[in-house]
Design a protein around this motif. Structure first.
Motif: not given
Length: 346
Positions: A213-217
């Protein structure tokens, strides 16, 4: 305290890598181990805190104010309003001990988007009323990560109310939360039941969701940040070093505070450190915000259906504590003289 050559305090090390938040309304803990940035709470935290003798004044003050304000909120039951007031009072009490925001959870028993929006607006209004000088940018409303809840977050974002998507177990929820403008998501590392039943085995932590999720954001320059929740032990905290934020319960905070380890070993434990060093393709982009059927189908399939089941289980647990808290406030009997005295303190 003895010296620890070539070692670092684990809590302080984690603070150097991630925002560390207090997953508790315990004033003594915040004083002892702070300063923390944010303070997160929910119906279970609030109910258990209100049972403590030292919280009796807040309990009675909230009951009194609930009775006074009830006529201003048609269609809202007294016990629901009183619980909201109590949760706001508890959170406001800890604000001098933190540097960031208080996270107050909306009523998990509400299931429609309009009900959730109304509830969140009421919490914000109560916060303004109880503490007129409070900086409202320091208030964040936690909303369950259902389709309806996340659509409510979209409306609340447009109204200038900060939101966090809680009870989150899948990337589908994370993607939609980013689209609707949540400032945080709280991926649960463990099922919520694991914190209420020591004999329950949930199959182990899901740490990769925080990384993904952090990478996606970050790849998409989203405002949404990851606040890891539901950690059970120090090993999981070390692995999550580098996540935007992690909110940690009291027992684990004390363990981290009393632990000293070699810094190199801690760094090597971090899955975010490995993610930084690894070169990979971007995560495929998806959009669900205007695609209810597409979202529901993808969410239902996620983790072979386990994501949806875990989400509902967590919501059910929070609902149980909402009902317990309502019962506690319902049973409070305030005599007229005391009620006047308490209202003067609000």
């Amino acid at each position: 305290m003895g010296s620890y050559p070539d070692t670092v305090n684990l809590l302080e090390y984690l603070r150097s890598r991630s925002q560390i938040d207090c997953d508790s309304l315990d004033l003594e803990l915040a004083t002892e181990l702070g300063p923390f940035v944010d303070c997160t709470s929910n119906q279970a935290d609030s109910y258990l805190e209100l049972l403590l003798p030292q919280r009796k004044a807040i309990l009675e003050r909230s009951a009194a104010l609930g009775r006074q304000l009830l006529s201003e909120y048609p269609g809202v039951k007294y016990e629901q309003l009183a619980v909201e007031i109590a949760m706001v009072n508890l959170s406001l009490a800890i604000t001098p001990l933190i540097t960031g925001a208080i996270h107050v959870m909306s009523n998990p028993t509400l299931t429609s988007t309009s009900e959730i929006v109304e509830n969140a607006q009421r919490i914000a209004n109560l916060c303004r009323r109880i503490a007129p000088d409070f900086d409202m940018s320091r208030l964040c409303i936690k909303v369950v990560a259902t389709w309806e809840g996340l659509q409510a977050c979209k409306s609340l974002t447009a109204l200038g109310i900060n939101t966090l998507a809680t009870t989150l177990f899948t990337m589908e929820q994370a993607i939609l939360a980013g689209e609707v403008g949540c400032i945080y998501i709280a991926p649960f590392v463990h099922e919520l039941k694991a914190f209420f039943d020591a004999t329950y085995d949930d199959g182990g932590p899901n740490l990769n969701l925080c990384v993904e999720a952090q990478r996606y954001y970050k790849e998409r320059h989203c405002v949404t940040r990851v606040k890891a929740a539901g950690l059970l032990n120090a090993g999981e905290a070390k692995q999550l070093a580098g996540v935007d934020s992690m909110t940690i319960a009291p027992e684990l905070l004390r363990t981290l505070s009393n632990t000293h380890e070699a810094e190199i070993g801690i760094t090597d434990s971090s899955i975010f450190e490995r993610e930084t060093k690894a070169s990979g393709q971007k995560i495929e982009e998806h959009s669900f915000v205007n695609e209810e059927r597409k979202y529901r189908e993808a969410f239902a399939r996620s983790y072979d259906g386990k994501g949806k089941w875990k989400t509902q289980e967590a919501i059910n647990i929070f609902c149980e504590y909402q009902i317990k808290a309502e019962g506690l406030l319902r049973d409070i009997s305030v005599t007229s003289p005391t009620q006047r005295d308490l209202l003067l303190q609000c």
